[in-house]
Design a protein around this motif. Structure first.
Motif, mmCIF file in Angstrom:
data_model
loop_
_atom_site.group_PDB
_atom_site.id
_atom_site.type_symbol
_atom_site.label_atom_id
_atom_site.label_comp_id
_atom_site.label_asym_id
_atom_site.label_seq_id
_atom_site.Cartn_x
_atom_site.Cartn_y
_atom_site.Cartn_z
ATOM 1 N N VAL A 92 0.867 4.575 9.420
ATOM 2 C CA VAL A 92 0.590 6.011 9.623
ATOM 3 C C VAL A 92 1.856 6.828 9.348
ATOM 4 C CG1 VAL A 92 -0.002 7.819 11.288
ATOM 5 C CG2 VAL A 92 -1.257 5.660 11.320
ATOM 6 N N PHE A 93 2.981 6.459 9.999
ATOM 7 C CA PHE A 93 4.199 7.267 9.876
ATOM 8 C C PHE A 93 4.657 7.376 8.424
ATOM 9 C CE2 PHE A 93 4.959 5.960 14.470
ATOM 10 C CZ PHE A 93 4.482 7.179 14.947
ATOM 11 N N LYS A 94 4.652 6.246 7.731
ATOM 12 C CA LYS A 94 5.129 6.249 6.341
ATOM 13 C C LYS A 94 4.161 7.002 5.407
ATOM 14 C CE LYS A 94 8.877 3.765 6.828
ATOM 15 N NZ LYS A 94 10.210 4.283 6.511
ATOM 16 N N THR A 95 2.853 6.859 5.679
ATOM 17 C CA THR A 95 1.868 7.567 4.841
ATOM 18 C C THR A 95 2.002 9.080 5.060
ATOM 19 O OG1 THR A 95 0.407 5.663 5.091
ATOM 20 C CG2 THR A 95 -0.596 7.642 4.196
ATOM 21 N N LEU A 96 2.260 9.472 6.320
ATOM 22 C CA LEU A 96 2.449 10.902 6.611
ATOM 23 C C LEU A 96 3.704 11.428 5.926
ATOM 24 C CD1 LEU A 96 1.537 11.177 10.421
ATOM 25 C CD2 LEU A 96 0.169 11.863 8.462
ATOM 26 N N GLU A 97 4.718 10.583 5.852
ATOM 27 C CA GLU A 97 5.968 10.992 5.176
ATOM 28 C C GLU A 97 5.714 11.317 3.709
ATOM 29 O OE1 GLU A 97 9.198 8.385 7.575
ATOM 30 O OE2 GLU A 97 9.352 8.286 5.374
ATOM 31 N N ILE A 98 4.877 10.484 3.071
ATOM 32 C CA ILE A 98 4.555 10.744 1.657
ATOM 33 C C ILE A 98 3.765 12.057 1.574
ATOM 34 C CG2 ILE A 98 3.407 9.838 -0.424
ATOM 35 C CD1 ILE A 98 3.699 7.008 0.864
ATOM 36 N N THR A 155 0.842 -1.205 0.000
ATOM 37 C CA THR A 155 0.000 0.000 0.000
ATOM 38 C C THR A 155 0.877 1.255 0.000
ATOM 39 O OG1 THR A 155 -1.811 -1.137 1.111
ATOM 40 C CG2 THR A 155 -1.814 1.257 1.277
ATOM 41 N N LEU A 156 1.973 1.222 0.742
ATOM 42 C CA LEU A 156 2.865 2.391 0.789
ATOM 43 C C LEU A 156 3.539 2.618 -0.569
ATOM 44 C CD1 LEU A 156 4.456 1.829 4.307
ATOM 45 C CD2 LEU A 156 2.997 3.754 3.635
ATOM 46 N N LYS A 157 3.966 1.532 -1.191
ATOM 47 C CA LYS A 157 4.602 1.625 -2.519
ATOM 48 C C LYS A 157 3.597 2.206 -3.522
ATOM 49 C CE LYS A 157 6.857 -1.320 -5.996
ATOM 50 N NZ LYS A 157 5.985 -1.007 -7.132
ATOM 51 N N TRP A 158 2.391 1.671 -3.500
ATOM 52 C CA TRP A 158 1.344 2.153 -4.415
ATOM 53 C C TRP A 158 0.972 3.611 -4.114
ATOM 54 C CZ3 TRP A 158 -2.520 -2.610 -4.268
ATOM 55 C CH2 TRP A 158 -1.920 -3.686 -4.959
ATOM 56 N N LYS A 161 2.741 10.390 -7.283
ATOM 57 C CA LYS A 161 3.562 10.830 -8.411
ATOM 58 C C LYS A 161 2.705 11.119 -9.651
ATOM 59 C CE LYS A 161 7.579 8.468 -8.127
ATOM 60 N NZ LYS A 161 8.350 7.263 -8.518
ATOM 61 N N VAL A 162 1.716 10.264 -9.882
ATOM 62 C CA VAL A 162 0.884 10.387 -11.087
ATOM 63 C C VAL A 162 -0.213 11.440 -10.924
ATOM 64 C CG1 VAL A 162 -0.625 9.081 -12.660
ATOM 65 C CG2 VAL A 162 1.308 7.943 -11.583
ATOM 66 N N HIS A 163 -0.569 11.741 -9.675
ATOM 67 C CA HIS A 163 -1.661 12.684 -9.422
ATOM 68 C C HIS A 163 -1.251 14.093 -9.803
ATOM 69 C CE1 HIS A 163 -4.180 15.261 -6.711
ATOM 70 N NE2 HIS A 163 -5.104 14.505 -7.259
ATOM 71 N N THR A 164 -1.996 14.705 -10.748
ATOM 72 C CA THR A 164 -1.571 16.018 -11.238
ATOM 73 C C THR A 164 -2.617 17.111 -11.036
ATOM 74 O OG1 THR A 164 -2.365 15.326 -13.405
ATOM 75 C CG2 THR A 164 0.021 15.177 -13.017
ATOM 76 N N ARG A 165 -3.897 16.734 -10.919
ATOM 77 C CA ARG A 165 -4.944 17.766 -10.885
ATOM 78 C C ARG A 165 -4.870 18.579 -9.595
ATOM 79 N NH1 ARG A 165 -10.393 16.282 -14.000
ATOM 80 N NH2 ARG A 165 -10.992 18.286 -13.145
ATOM 81 N N GLU A 166 -4.765 19.876 -9.751
ATOM 82 C CA GLU A 166 -4.704 20.718 -8.560
ATOM 83 C C GLU A 166 -6.066 20.945 -7.935
ATOM 84 O OE1 GLU A 166 -2.533 24.271 -9.363
ATOM 85 O OE2 GLU A 166 -0.640 23.173 -9.599
ATOM 86 N N ASP A 167 -7.138 20.707 -8.741
ATOM 87 C CA ASP A 167 -8.487 20.896 -8.202
ATOM 88 C C ASP A 167 -9.037 19.611 -7.565
ATOM 89 O OD1 ASP A 167 -8.676 19.434 -10.510
ATOM 90 O OD2 ASP A 167 -10.411 20.493 -11.325
ATOM 91 N N GLN A 168 -8.150 18.633 -7.392
ATOM 92 C CA GLN A 168 -8.585 17.360 -6.813
ATOM 93 C C GLN A 168 -7.685 17.015 -5.623
ATOM 94 O OE1 GLN A 168 -7.653 13.656 -9.028
ATOM 95 N NE2 GLN A 168 -9.842 13.215 -8.946
ATOM 96 N N ALA A 169 -8.313 16.796 -4.453
ATOM 97 C CA ALA A 169 -7.530 16.398 -3.282
ATOM 98 C C ALA A 169 -7.194 14.916 -3.394
ATOM 99 C CB ALA A 169 -8.340 16.660 -2.018
ATOM 100 N N LEU A 170 -6.099 14.509 -2.774
ATOM 101 C CA LEU A 170 -5.727 13.098 -2.773
ATOM 102 C C LEU A 170 -5.539 12.630 -1.325
ATOM 103 C CD1 LEU A 170 -4.905 10.537 -4.374
ATOM 104 C CD2 LEU A 170 -2.558 11.416 -4.401
ATOM 105 N N PHE A 171 -6.232 11.539 -0.986
ATOM 106 C CA PHE A 171 -6.148 10.996 0.372
ATOM 107 C C PHE A 171 -5.295 9.727 0.393
ATOM 108 C CE2 PHE A 171 -10.155 12.644 2.830
ATOM 109 C CZ PHE A 171 -9.884 13.940 2.403
ATOM 110 N N GLY A 172 -4.479 9.594 1.421
ATOM 111 C CA GLY A 172 -3.740 8.351 1.668
ATOM 112 C C GLY A 172 -4.589 7.414 2.522
ATOM 113 N N ILE A 173 -4.220 6.139 2.552
ATOM 114 C CA ILE A 173 -5.004 5.159 3.321
ATOM 115 C C ILE A 173 -4.092 4.370 4.264
ATOM 116 C CG2 ILE A 173 -6.588 3.184 3.202
ATOM 117 C CD1 ILE A 173 -7.361 4.072 0.374
#
Ligand SMILES: [Zn+2]
Length: 370
Positions: free
Chosen positions: A196-202, A161-164, A170-182
Motif C-alpha cells: 500500500v505505502f509504496k503504491t501510494l508513493e507512485i 508488482t511495484l517495479k512494474w 511512466k508509459v501511461h500517457t492518455r489523459e482521458d484514461q484513469a490508471l489504477f494501482g494494485i
C-alpha cells in the motif's frame, strides 16, 4: 475520471464515478465482458438495466482480435459498439493462471494458448495496448499470487508488482484514461502494508486490491481487508478485484470498498442458477417443471416480467442459448438492484440492517472460487 464520496456509514461509502457525461453510482458491480461482450447478453439489455461500467480483458483482446483490429476501429468502445464506460484489467491474473509461464523482472513469458508462439507480456506492452483500447480505466500489470505461499515468494511478487507499476505509470500517457494501482502481498499483513505505502508513493487515480478471493478462507480475506482499507486515501476509488457474491460484497462494502467485478452472476446464470433475495435457485430442478411463477416475484427484469419458472427450466435443461441469456439477464438485474439497495441503505444510515437482512436469507458466507 472524477470520483466523489457523497455519504458514509461508518467505513461504508456511497459515491459517484464520472467519466465525462457518464455517471456511475458506487458501490458498483461491473459485469465481466471478457471477449468484448458480457457472455450471452446483448448491450441493449445492459443499458436497459442501467449498467454504465463494464470490465473487459486486456489479455484476451490482445490475443484476439489483436491490436491491429482494435486500432482500425479507433478503440474498444467503437469496436464493440458500447457507449458506456469500460475498465480493462491488465492481463496479470489470466497470465499467472497459465501453466508453463516464466516470470522475470522484465515481464511474463508464456506460450500463446492459440498457436503456441512465445509472447512476452511487459508492463510497457500492457500499457501500450490499453492505450489503444482506450478504456476509461486501465490497470497496471501485477503479479497475482496464490494465497498460501512462503513469505519470500510473496515479497518478491510485491516488489515486482511495484517495479512494474512504476513502469506502467511512466508509459501511461492518455489523459482521458484513469490508471489504477494494485495492492498485493498474499495473506501477509506486513507485505500488504508495504505494498500500500509504496503504491501510494507512485500515486494512482484509484487503488485495487488484488490477490484476494483466490481460494483463501473467508476470515483471512476480511483480515487483509481490515489491514489494507484504512490505509487507502479517502478520496480515491477502491476496487476489490474478482469478488461478486452478495454476502462477500456486503463485508467488503462495510469496510470501504467501492468497486467490484466477477464472472459469478453471469457464469452461474449460464449454468442454471438464479440469484434472488431469498438465496439461489437451481432452475434445473424438476420442482420447477410446471411452475407458472416468475423466478422472483419481486424482480422487474425482462425475464421475470415475461416468463415462468417452467419455461426457464425447460430452456436450461434443453441447453437452449436463450435460457442462458434469460438467466444471465435476471442475475445481472438482481446484482444491479442489490447494489442500488445497498447504496440506498448507506445513504439512509440503514446499512447494518440491510446487511443483516440479506445475510439471514443467503447462505453462510464462503469464498467460492469459480
Ligand atoms: Zn428477474
Amino acid at each position: 475520471m472524477k470520483f466523489e464520496v457523497l455519504h458514509t456509514f461508518s467505513a461504508a461509502r456511497a459515491g459517484i464515478l464520472k467519466f465525462g457525461d457518464i455517471e456511475v453510482a458506487t458501490p458498483v458491480f461491473m459485469p465481466v465482458a471478457t471477449n468484448a461482450t458480457v457472455k450471452a447478453v446483448p448491450h441493449l439489455f445492459l443499458k436497459e438495466m442501467g449498467y454504465e461500467l463494464i470490465l473487459s480483458n486486456t489479455f484476451h483482446l490482445m490475443l484476439r482480435p489483436g491490436e491491429d483490429v482494435i486500432k482500425r476501429f479507433g478503440g474498444l468502445h467503437r469496436f464493440m459498439g458500447w457507449e458506456g464506460a469500460i475498465l480493462t484489467d491488465s492481463g496479470g491474473f489470466q497470465v499467472f493462471s497459465i501453466s508453463g509461464r516464466s516470470i522475470t523482472d522484465e515481464g511474463v513469458l508464456f506460450k500463446s494458448p492459440i498457436d503456441g508462439s512465445k509472447i512476452l507480456l511487459t508492463p510497457e506492452r500492457v500499457m501500450r495496448f490499453q492505450n489503444v483500447l482506450g478504456s476509461n480505466i486501465a490497470m497496471v500489470l501485477d503479479e497475482c499470487t496464490k494465497p498460501y505461499i512462503p513469505y519470500e515468494e510473496a515479497k518478491e511478487a510485491v516488489e515486482r508488482t511495484l517495479k512494474w507499476s512504476m513502469e506502467c505509470k511512466k508509459v501511461h500517457t492518455r489523459e482521458d484514461q484513469a490508471l489504477f494501482g494494485i495492492v498485493q502481498g498474499a495473506l501477509y499483513e506486513e507485505l500488504r502494508k508495504l505494498s500500500v505505502f509504496k503504491t501510494l508513493e507512485i500515486g494512482f487515480d484509484g487503488y485495487a486490491i488484488g490477490g484476494l478471493s483466490v481460494g483463501e478462507r473467508f476470515d483471512e480475506t476480511l483480515r487483509i481487508l481490515d489491514v489494507v482499507l484504512p490505509l487507502l486515501p479517502f478520496e480515491a476509488p477502491r476496487y476489490f478485484m474478482g469478488l461478486g457474491t452478495p454476502e462477500l460484497i456486503l463485508e467488503a462494502v462495510e469496510r470501504g470498498v467501492d468497486m467490484f467485478d466477477c464472472v459469478y452472476p453471469t457464469r452461474v446464470g449460464r449454468h442454471g442458477v438464479a440469484m434472488t433475495w431469498k438465496g439461489k435457485l437451481n432452475m434445473r430442478s424438476a420442482a420447477y417443471k410446471e411452475d407458472k411463477n416468475p423466478i422472483d416475484e419481486r424482480c422487474g427484469c425482462y425475464t421475470c416480467r415475461n416468463f415462468s419458472r417452467a419455461y426457464i427450466h425447460h430452456l436450461i435443461t434443453r441447453k437452449e442459448v436463450t435460457g442462458m441469456t434469460l438467466l444471465t439477464i435476471h442475475n445481472l438485474w438482481f446484482m444491479k438492484e442489490f447494489m442500488q439497495e445497498m447504496r440506498e441503505s448507506i445513504l439512509k444510515g440503514m446499512f447494518s440492517r440491510f446487511k443483516e437482512e440479506v445475510l439471514s436469507s443467503w447462505c453462510k458466507p464462503t469464498v467460492e472460487v469459480m
